[in-house]
Design a protein around this motif. Structure first.
Motif, PDB file in Angstrom:
ATOM      1  N   GLU A 142      -8.211   1.220   2.747  1.00 15.36           N
ATOM      2  CA  GLU A 142      -7.303   2.626   2.226  1.00 15.36           C
ATOM      3  C   GLU A 142      -5.565   1.560   1.251  1.00 15.36           C
ATOM      4  OE1 GLU A 142      -5.658   3.319   6.317  1.00 15.36           O
ATOM      5  OE2 GLU A 142      -6.849   5.357   6.001  1.00 15.36           O
ATOM      6  N   LEU A 143      -6.198   0.775   1.420  1.00 15.90           N
ATOM      7  CA  LEU A 143      -4.532  -0.205   0.108  1.00 15.90           C
ATOM      8  C   LEU A 143      -4.763   0.289  -1.445  1.00 15.90           C
ATOM      9  CD1 LEU A 143      -5.706  -4.052   1.248  1.00 15.90           C
ATOM     10  CD2 LEU A 143      -3.431  -2.552   2.298  1.00 15.90           C
ATOM     11  N   ASP A 144      -3.936   0.108  -2.034  1.00 20.11           N
ATOM     12  CA  ASP A 144      -3.581  -0.292  -2.748  1.00 20.11           C
ATOM     13  C   ASP A 144      -4.547  -0.369  -4.071  1.00 20.11           C
ATOM     14  OD1 ASP A 144      -1.902  -0.517  -5.860  1.00 20.11           O
ATOM     15  OD2 ASP A 144      -1.901   1.011  -5.384  1.00 20.11           O
ATOM     16  N   PRO A 145      -4.737  -0.165  -4.976  1.00 25.45           N
ATOM     17  CA  PRO A 145      -6.375  -1.661  -5.454  1.00 25.45           C
ATOM     18  C   PRO A 145      -5.952  -2.326  -6.079  1.00 25.45           C
ATOM     19  CG  PRO A 145      -6.870   1.048  -6.595  1.00 25.45           C
ATOM     20  CD  PRO A 145      -5.684   0.950  -5.543  1.00 25.45           C
ATOM     21  N   ASP A 146      -4.741  -2.854  -6.557  1.00 29.49           N
ATOM     22  CA  ASP A 146      -3.824  -3.853  -7.111  1.00 29.49           C
ATOM     23  C   ASP A 146      -3.245  -4.395  -5.547  1.00 29.49           C
ATOM     24  OD1 ASP A 146      -4.220  -3.139  -9.404  1.00 29.49           O
ATOM     25  OD2 ASP A 146      -1.942  -2.106  -9.349  1.00 29.49           O
TER      26      ASP A 146
END
Length: 455
Positions: free
Chosen positions: A112-116
Motif C-alpha cells: 500500500e506504500l506509494d511507489p516512490d
C-alpha cells in the motif's frame, strides 16, 4: 494347529515388545520435540514482539528484516544436503498464526506504500520483488513451503483467511486466489491414509502444543468450524464473484457439507443480494452511459444549431449590406438624373412658351429696313449663348433619350466617374484652381466690357 498356535504364541510377545519399544521411542522423541518446541516457541515469540513493535512504529524495513529469519529456512552449508525447515515450522499453532499474520500484515502495508516511497525505503529491486510476490500469489507458496512442509492441507485456517484476504485486495487476478482456495479445501477434506502421518498426528495431539490436523474437514472444534465458514464466505461471496462465477458459487453453497441450513440460507440470501446489487449497479452504469451519450448528442446538436444560426445571421447581414450598397448606388443615380430631367423639361416648356408668346410678324409692324439696330451688349451676348447652350443640351438629350435608352446609363456612369474624380483631394484642388482662374478671367472680361460700354 498346535504348531501354528505355538508360532502365534511365540510371535505375540515379540509384537508386544516391538509395540512397546516403538511407543517408548515415540514418547522420548515427542518429549524431546516438546522441549525443543517450547524453546523455539519462546525464541520466536521474542522475535515476534520485537518485529511487532517495529511495525507499530512504522519502521517497516526493520520489522521485515527482524521476522524474516523466523519464516525462512536457514541455508545449508553443504550444497548436497537438504536445507533445514524454517524455525516457524517447529513453533506452536498460536505462535505460528501470530508470526504469519504479522508477516502478511507487513506485506500488506508494504504494497500500500506509494511507489516512490517504497523504492526509497526498501530499494527499487527489493520493493518490486516483494510487491510482485504479493500480486502474483507467490506469498501463498512461500507460506506453505516454509511453514507447513509443502503440505497444503496443514496450513492453519486463520493463516488461509489472511492469505485469501491479502490476495483479494492486491492480486492482479482472482484466478490465483480461487485456485489456491480450491486446492486448500480439497486437501483439507481428503482423508490421509498414511499410517506414519497418523502416528505423527497422534504424537502432536498428545504434546502440550497441539497442532491443527490436516485430515478431516477442519471442523473438529467450534473454532475450526467458524474458520472454515469464514473461508467458505471468502471463497463463495468474494473470490468467485470477482471471477463472475455466480452459478458455481450458488451450487457450491447448496452442496457444502460444512454449512447447516441456517448458514446456507444466509449465504444464498447474501449471494442473491450481491447479485441484485451488481444488476442495479450495471443498470445505473448503463443509464449513466446513456445519459452521457444523450447529453453529448444534445451538445453536438446545440453546437450545430448555433453554428447554423451564426451562419444564417452572417448571410443575412451580408445580404442586407449588399442591398444597402446597391440601394445607395441606385438612389445616388436617380438624384443625379433628376436635375437634368428637370432642366430638360424646363427648357422645353420655356421654348414652347417663348414660341407662343412671340406674335406673328405682320407686314404693317415690320420695321423699316433702313433702321439700324443697336449693337448687342455683353450681357445680352452671354445670355444668348447660355440660352442656346441650354436649348441645345435639352433638345439633344431629349432626343438621345428617345433614340438611345443606354444613354442615360452612360450619362450616369459619366457623372459617377466625374464625382469619383472630383472627390479626390488632388482633383478638388486642381478644379478649385481652374475655377478660380476662370472666374478671375471672366470677371476681368466683364469689367472690361462694362468700361467699353460706358465709353
Amino acid at each position: 494347529m498346535a504348531t501354528n498356535g505355538s508360532v502365534a504364541t511365540t510371535l505375540s510377545p515379540t509384537r508386544e515388545t516391538l509395540s512397546s519399544s516403538q511407543l517408548l521411542s515415540s514418547s522420548i522423541s515427542s518429549l524431546s520435540n516438546s522441549t525443543s518446541s517450547r524453546h523455539a516457541s519462546s525464541q520466536i515469540s521474542k522475535i515476534y514482539r520485537q518485529s511487532s513493535t517495529l511495525f507499530l512504529t512504522r519502521r517497516l524495513p526493520e520489522s521485515l528484516s527482524t521476522i524474516l529469519p523466523v519464516i525462512n529456512s536457514p541455508s545449508s552449508e553443504d550444497a548436497g544436503t537438504d536445507s533445514e525447515p524454517a524455525p516457524i515450522a517447529k513453533a506452536s499453532r498460536t505462535t505460528r498464526i501470530k508470526v504469519w499474520s504479522l508477516y502478511l500484515t507487513i506485506l500488506n502495508a508494504l504494497v500500500e506504500l506509494d511507489p516512490d516511497e517504497g523504492k526509497q525505503v526498501f530499494g527499487s529491486s527489493e520493493w518490486r520483488a516483494l510487491v510482485s510476490k504479493v500480486r502474483d500469489g507467490g506469498v501463498w507458496e512461500e507460506v506453505v513451503r516454509n511453514g507447513y512442509g509443502g503440505v497444503e492441507g496443514n496450513v492453519d485456517s486463520d493463516v488461509v483467511i489472511n492469505l485469501a484476504t491479502l490476495l483479494l485486495a492486491h492480486a492482479r487476478t482472482q484466478k490465483i486466489n480461487q485456485t489456491r482456495l480450491e486446492t486448500y479445501l480439497a486437501a483439507s477434506t481428503t482423508p490421509n491414509l498414511d499410517i506414519s502421518s497418523h502416528m505423527q498426528d497422534h504424537a502432536r495431539a498428545t504434546s502440550p502444543h497441539k497442532r491443527g490436523n490436516g485430515n478431516g474437514n477442519g471442523t473438529d472444534t467450534p473454532r475450526d468450524l467458524n474458520a472454515r465458514v469464514k473461508i467458505l464466505e471468502l471463497y463463495t461471496l468474494h473470490v468467485l464473484l470477482r471471477n463472475n462465477e455466480w452459478d458455481y458459487a450458488r451450487e457450491f453453497i447448496s452442496i457444502s457439507s460444512v454449512l447447516d441450513e441456517e448458514r446456507r440460507e444466509a449465504f444464498l440470501q447474501a449471494l442473491q443480494s450481491l447479485q441484485d446489487e451488481q444488476h442495479e449497479a450495471a443498470r445505473r452504469e448503463k443509464e449513466e452511459r446513456r445519459y452521457q451519450e444523450e447529453q453529448l448528442k444534445k451538445d453536438i446538436e446545440d453546437a450545430r444549431r448555433r453554428r447554423l444560426q451564426n451562419e444564417e445571421q452572417e448571410r443575412k447581414k451580408e445580404e442586407e449590406e449588399n442591398l444597402r450598397r446597391e440601394g445607395s448606388e441606385i438612389d445616388y443615380g436617380v438624384e443625379e438624373s433628376r436635375p437634368s430631367t428637370a432642366r430638360s423639361t424646363k427648357a422645353n416648356s420655356a421654348k414652347g412658351s417663348s414660341r407662343k408668346s412671340q406674335p406673328a410678324p405682320s407686314p404693317i409692324s415690320r420695321p423699316p429696313t433702313n433702321r439700324k439696330l443697336p449693337p448687342p451688349t455683353l450681357i445680352r451676348r452671354v445670355s444668348n449663348i447660355l440660352l442656346n447652350l441650354r436649348t441645345l443640351l435639352a433638345d439633344n438629350m431629349f432626343a438621345s433619350f428617345k433614340t438611345r435608352p443606354m444613354f442615360l446609363l452612360q450619362l450616369l456612369a459619366f457623372i459617377v466617374g466625374l464625382l469619383v474624380v472630383v472627390s479626390r483631394k488632388e482633383a478638388k484642388e486642381r478644379v478649385k484652381r481652374v475655377v478660380a482662374l476662370t472666374w478671375g478671367k471672366l470677371s476681368g472680361t466683364v469689367k472690361m466690357g462694362g468700361k467699353v460700354s460706358y465709353i
